[in-house]
Write an enzyme that holds these catalytic residues in place. Structure first.
Site, PDB file in Angstrom:
ATOM      1  N   THR A 161     -53.909  -1.651 -71.359  1.00  0.00           N
ATOM      2  CA  THR A 161     -53.863  -0.193 -71.284  1.00  0.00           C
ATOM      3  C   THR A 161     -52.454   0.315 -71.581  1.00  0.00           C
ATOM      4  OG1 THR A 161     -55.648  -0.110 -69.667  1.00  0.00           O
ATOM      5  CG2 THR A 161     -54.124   1.734 -69.656  1.00  0.00           C
ATOM      6  N   ARG A 189     -69.167   1.759 -69.329  1.00  0.00           N
ATOM      7  CA  ARG A 189     -68.260   1.451 -68.225  1.00  0.00           C
ATOM      8  C   ARG A 189     -66.985   2.276 -68.366  1.00  0.00           C
ATOM      9  NH1 ARG A 189     -62.682  -0.598 -67.841  1.00  0.00           N
ATOM     10  NH2 ARG A 189     -62.497  -1.581 -65.793  1.00  0.00           N
ATOM     11  N   VAL A 190     -66.561   2.870 -67.271  1.00  0.00           N
ATOM     12  CA  VAL A 190     -65.300   3.610 -67.220  1.00  0.00           C
ATOM     13  C   VAL A 190     -64.478   3.051 -66.074  1.00  0.00           C
ATOM     14  CG1 VAL A 190     -64.200   5.849 -66.882  1.00  0.00           C
ATOM     15  CG2 VAL A 190     -66.350   5.693 -68.179  1.00  0.00           C
ATOM     16  N   GLY A 191     -63.243   2.676 -66.363  1.00  0.00           N
ATOM     17  CA  GLY A 191     -62.358   2.155 -65.337  1.00  0.00           C
ATOM     18  C   GLY A 191     -61.469   3.233 -64.759  1.00  0.00           C
ATOM     19  N   ASP A 192     -60.310   2.825 -64.298  1.00  0.00           N
ATOM     20  CA  ASP A 192     -59.402   3.759 -63.632  1.00  0.00           C
ATOM     21  C   ASP A 192     -58.682   4.703 -64.582  1.00  0.00           C
ATOM     22  OD1 ASP A 192     -56.204   2.598 -63.879  1.00  0.00           O
ATOM     23  OD2 ASP A 192     -57.828   1.284 -64.497  1.00  0.00           O
ATOM     24  N   THR A 212     -51.847   0.517 -64.878  1.00  0.00           N
ATOM     25  CA  THR A 212     -52.502  -0.405 -65.795  1.00  0.00           C
ATOM     26  C   THR A 212     -52.972  -1.626 -65.016  1.00  0.00           C
ATOM     27  OG1 THR A 212     -52.220  -1.822 -67.739  1.00  0.00           O
ATOM     28  CG2 THR A 212     -50.274  -1.455 -66.402  1.00  0.00           C
ATOM     29  N   GLY A 213     -54.065  -2.239 -65.458  1.00  0.00           N
ATOM     30  CA  GLY A 213     -54.539  -3.445 -64.799  1.00  0.00           C
ATOM     31  C   GLY A 213     -56.041  -3.443 -64.626  1.00  0.00           C
ATOM     32  N   GLY A 215     -59.163  -2.159 -63.518  1.00  0.00           N
ATOM     33  CA  GLY A 215     -59.536  -0.807 -63.147  1.00  0.00           C
ATOM     34  C   GLY A 215     -60.345  -0.703 -61.876  1.00  0.00           C
TER      35      GLY A 215
END
Length: 291
Positions: A161, A189-192, A212-213, A215
């Protein structure tokens, strides 16, 4: 700004450093000319979305079904206004569309087909699915589909990211984050990254943050807002960043990192991965780039 916290292979280091340096130059160029923090963040992240070394824009990982879905957010600290898009498939630079949502939409977040409908109505350019796919990532996807899903198939696997935080000459703070998400992720899918308070936060009374990382772990501790709250409570940028990484590992059993500026413009960063690609403009405009 950052280009993700991950185990950066030796052959990718030079490309990561070049991408971060180009992004710093783009953002610093805006600020040096008297431009806004929001403009600087957008310009810097566009550079990272166009650099194939990162999991954002061009070069993003393919999802389970073999195409790219992109997420991005931008936030302005004085007003707490934000614009966010998620699961877009035909947007080359999602950070630009997120900025358009911030400025021209009554909503804060648009996803999938709705985000792309908004883009069309705004006269925003769309691209083909193929335009976003690098052969490197198509090959990695095929290897994952045909065999085991391994990080060694990818430059950045789960942690590529990108993000930026800036303060301008008027003391305004802005932050932004952009990502292609995890490799072979489930469609939708949606992460952070595009979630306010998770992947990004900016508050004039505290500072600006981009994370970053992993999520799913970052969302559990609302890491960007947690970092901003620590800044607001008087923690130094270094202390706030390190406390968040420790919390990420202890409570969410996660890996990642973050960059931030406090309300005086002092930078901080921390990560619990082998490396994090990042850089900042030091006193006098000198660029510091890692790794």
């Amino acid at each position: 700004m950052h280009g993700g916290a991950w185990d950066i292979p030796a052959e990718a280091v030079s490309d990561c450093r070049a991408g971060i340096r180009d992004a710093l130059a783009a953002g610093w160029g805006v600020l040096s000319a008297g431009g806004s923090a929001l403009d600087a963040v957008e310009s810097a992240i566009v550079e990272l979305e166009e650099a194939s070394a990162f999991d954002a824009g061009i070069g993003s990982h393919l999802n389970r079904d073999g195409y790219v879905q992109l997420d991005a957010i931008v936030m302005e600290g004085a007003t707490l206004e934000a614009g966010s898009v998620a699961a877009t498939e035909h947007i080359r630079n999602p950070i630009r569309l997120a900025r358009r949502v911030l400025e021209n939409s009554e909503h804060m977040m648009l996803v999938g087909a709705g985000a792309e409908l908004f883009a069309k109505e705004q006269g925003f350019p769309l691209c083909s699915l193929e335009e976003l796919i690098l052969e490197r990532e198509r090959t990695a996807w095929r290897r994952c589909v045909e065999g085991n899903h391994l990080s060694e198939f990818h430059f950045s696997h789960q942690h590529g990211t990108v993000g930026a935080v800036a303060m301008d000459a008027n003391g305004r703070i802005a932050a932004g984050t952009s990502t292609g998400g995890t490799c072979c992720k489930f469609p939708g899918r949606v992460g952070d990254s595009p979630l306010i308070g998770c992947g990004c936060y900016a508050d004039a009374e505290a500072g600006g943050v981009s994370t970053t990382g992993w999520g799913e772990a970052i969302m559990k501790i609302v890491m960007a807002k947690t970092a901003a709250d620590l800044l607001g409570a008087g923690k130094s940028p270094r202390e706030a960043a390190q406390a968040c990484v420790e919390l990420l590992a202890r409570r969410a059993k996660g890996f990642g990192g973050l960059i931030l500026l406090d309300r005086q413009g002092n930078p901080g960063f921390a990560f619990n991965t082998p490396h994090m690609a990042f850089g900042y403009s030091a006193e006098g405009g000198e660029f510091v780039v890692q790794p």
